[in-house]
Design a protein around this motif. Structure first.
Motif, short mmCIF file in Angstrom:
data_model
loop_
_atom_site.label_atom_id
_atom_site.label_comp_id
_atom_site.label_asym_id
_atom_site.label_seq_id
_atom_site.Cartn_x
_atom_site.Cartn_y
_atom_site.Cartn_z
N ASN A 307 0.83 -1.20 0.00
CA ASN A 307 0.00 0.00 0.00
C ASN A 307 0.86 1.26 0.00
O ASN A 307 2.09 1.21 0.19
CB ASN A 307 -0.99 0.00 1.17
CG ASN A 307 -0.30 0.00 2.54
OD1 ASN A 307 0.92 -0.04 2.63
ND2 ASN A 307 -1.10 0.04 3.60
N GLY A 308 0.20 2.39 -0.22
CA GLY A 308 0.92 3.66 -0.33
C GLY A 308 1.63 4.04 0.95
O GLY A 308 2.69 4.67 0.92
N SER A 309 1.06 3.67 2.08
CA SER A 309 1.68 4.00 3.38
C SER A 309 3.06 3.35 3.49
O SER A 309 4.04 3.97 3.92
CB SER A 309 0.79 3.53 4.52
OG SER A 309 -0.46 4.17 4.48
N ALA A 310 3.13 2.07 3.10
CA ALA A 310 4.41 1.35 3.17
C ALA A 310 5.39 1.89 2.14
O ALA A 310 6.60 1.99 2.40
CB ALA A 310 4.18 -0.14 2.94
N LYS A 311 4.87 2.26 0.96
CA LYS A 311 5.74 2.80 -0.08
C LYS A 311 6.40 4.09 0.39
O LYS A 311 7.59 4.32 0.17
CB LYS A 311 4.94 3.05 -1.36
CG LYS A 311 5.78 3.51 -2.53
CD LYS A 311 4.96 3.57 -3.82
CE LYS A 311 5.84 3.93 -5.00
NZ LYS A 311 5.10 3.91 -6.28
N GLY A 312 5.61 4.93 1.08
CA GLY A 312 6.15 6.19 1.57
C GLY A 312 7.12 6.00 2.71
O GLY A 312 8.18 6.64 2.75
N ARG A 313 6.81 5.10 3.64
CA ARG A 313 7.65 4.93 4.82
C ARG A 313 8.95 4.21 4.50
O ARG A 313 10.03 4.62 4.95
CB ARG A 313 6.90 4.15 5.90
CG ARG A 313 7.74 3.92 7.15
CD ARG A 313 6.93 3.31 8.26
NE ARG A 313 7.75 3.02 9.44
CZ ARG A 313 8.12 3.90 10.36
NH1 ARG A 313 7.75 5.17 10.24
NH2 ARG A 313 8.86 3.54 11.39
N TYR A 314 8.85 3.13 3.71
CA TYR A 314 10.03 2.30 3.47
C TYR A 314 10.70 2.55 2.13
O TYR A 314 11.72 1.95 1.82
CB TYR A 314 9.64 0.82 3.58
CG TYR A 314 9.11 0.44 4.94
CD1 TYR A 314 9.94 0.42 6.05
CD2 TYR A 314 7.76 0.13 5.10
CE1 TYR A 314 9.45 0.08 7.30
CE2 TYR A 314 7.26 -0.21 6.35
CZ TYR A 314 8.11 -0.23 7.45
OH TYR A 314 7.61 -0.56 8.69
N LYS A 315 10.12 3.47 1.33
CA LYS A 315 10.68 3.81 0.01
C LYS A 315 10.83 2.56 -0.87
O LYS A 315 11.86 2.34 -1.50
CB LYS A 315 12.04 4.51 0.16
CG LYS A 315 12.07 5.65 1.15
CD LYS A 315 11.03 6.72 0.84
CE LYS A 315 11.05 7.84 1.86
NZ LYS A 315 9.92 8.78 1.70
N LEU A 316 9.77 1.75 -0.88
CA LEU A 316 9.79 0.52 -1.65
C LEU A 316 8.89 0.63 -2.88
O LEU A 316 7.89 1.35 -2.88
CB LEU A 316 9.30 -0.66 -0.80
CG LEU A 316 10.17 -1.08 0.40
CD1 LEU A 316 9.44 -2.15 1.20
CD2 LEU A 316 11.52 -1.60 -0.09
N GLU A 317 9.24 -0.11 -3.93
CA GLU A 317 8.42 -0.19 -5.13
C GLU A 317 7.25 -1.12 -4.88
O GLU A 317 7.35 -2.06 -4.08
CB GLU A 317 9.27 -0.75 -6.28
CG GLU A 317 8.91 -0.20 -7.64
CD GLU A 317 9.33 1.25 -7.80
OE1 GLU A 317 8.42 2.09 -7.84
OE2 GLU A 317 10.52 1.52 -7.88
N ASN A 318 6.13 -0.89 -5.57
CA ASN A 318 5.06 -1.87 -5.47
C ASN A 318 5.34 -3.01 -6.46
O ASN A 318 6.16 -2.86 -7.37
CB ASN A 318 3.68 -1.23 -5.71
CG ASN A 318 3.47 -0.77 -7.13
OD1 ASN A 318 3.72 -1.50 -8.08
ND2 ASN A 318 2.97 0.45 -7.30
#
Length: 347
Positions: A307-318
């Motif tokens: 989800n977008g929350s994890a993408k923002g926090r961990y700087k990970l690609e979906n």
């Protein structure tokens, strides 16, 4: 047996190679369209050029197969840039039965599919006039082409459901709507190119046709229903190649934290046990929800953002952008399952 003289043979081969690359790059650029990239001009340019060159090269081979000589300049020039006209020329003169059920399916599609005709019309208009639409307005040109962006937008809207429009305002799901659109369109184009390419595979345009296209359109000729819409063409585009893929390779510390931290809820899911359309290339994944908010997914020992929350926090690609999930297949169910881990006693 009549032969094509060497120079003409090699430039015809070059045309097939060029059109093959343009088409695949065009598909990739369609898949690159997203919330932050609405540059449709590039895929329009690539696909209108690619399809025109492909069909004209096809016609050259068809003409040679029937008449033992290549067509003259006047014949090709009179065909112009109209993709529907080029396809009609192929159907009327150079499309042959290879005595398989697949032929009937291919023929019916290229003759009667209304969505294919709509899309070819839009690309034709772009190739003929609309690519200079803005300059025509600026210079008061009396012969202004249609606004292909508007026509394309209308076509895209015809694909969407009310649920899709709701998803467009959900940051976690909006990208999936763009994937759905590009996938729908690419399936139509793959069916179109495959229907023509199978003529080479089954030697309908002779051994020479098979030889010239062996290194280009043979892969399209081998696509069937189960294959359409599954390929990630973005990997061939400059934009995709130059964008760093933000993934995290898991460590021993990560594994210990997952198994001991009560704020980390996780579950392994196998393809064989999943009741739905499996969206990943891997046969098993691990979903995880951290601190009740941040949902990640582990695939082949690497973490990606669900989800977008994890993408923002961990700087990970979906998974889709990292090329780990199949374009056009939704991962929303996995986001939901990850969030639901908070209400279960699992781990």
């Amino acid at each position: 047996m009549a032969e094509i003289e060497n120079l003409k043979y090699f430039v015809l081969l070059e045309e097939f190679e060029t059109s093959d690359k343009l088409i695949k790059l065009g598909f990739g650029e369609l898949q690159n369209i997203n919330l932050s990239n609405s540059f449709y001009f590039l895929p329009f340019q690539l696909l209108s050029q690619g399809f025109e060159r492909f069909m004209k090269a096809y016609i050259c081979l068809g003409h040679f197969h029937l008449h033992k000589e290549l067509p003259n300049f006047k014949y090709l020039k009179e065909l112009g840039h109209d993709l529907e006209k080029l396809l009609s020329e192929i159907i009327d003169n150079y499309y042959f039965d290879f005595n398989r059920t697949q032929y009937d399916l291919d023929e019916d599609f290229i003759k009667n599919d209304s969505e294919l005709r709509q899309l070819l019309f839009i690309l034709s208009e772009f190739g003929k006039l609309s690519r200079y639409h803005n300059f025509d307005i600026i210079t008061d040109n009396s012969k202004i082409g249609v606004n292909t962006n508007k026509l394309w937008e209308k076509f895209e809207n015809s694909i969407l459901t009310s649920n899709d429009y709701e998803n467009l305002i959900d940051l976690d799901l909006a990208q999936e709507v763009y994937h759905k659109i590009s996938n729908h369109i690419i399936i139509i184009f793959e069916k179109f190119v495959s229907a023509l390419s199978r003529q080479f595979v089954f030697k309908c345009l002779g051994q020479r046709g098979l030889a010239i296209t062996a290194s280009t359109f043979m892969d399209f000729g081998l696509l069937y229903d189960k294959d359409f819409g599954t390929k990630d063409y973005r990997k061939q585009t400059t934009k995709y190649k130059e964008t760093p893929k933000k993934v995290h390779r898991r460590t021993v510390v990560d594994e210990v934290q997952r198994k001991t931290d009560p704020n980390f809820k996780w579950k392994k899911i196998n393809k064989s046990e999943y009741d739905g359309d499996w969206p990943f290339y891997a046969d098993d994944v691990i979903i995880e929800c951290r601190q009740r908010h941040w949902c990640i997914i582990t695939i082949d020992g690497h973490d990606y953002a669900l989800n977008g929350s994890a993408k923002g926090r961990y700087k990970l690609e979906n998974p889709h952008d990292a090329g780990m999930a199949i374009m056009g297949k939704s991962i929303s169910d996995f986001i939901k399952m990850a969030l639901e881990l908070n209400t279960s006693n699992k781990h």
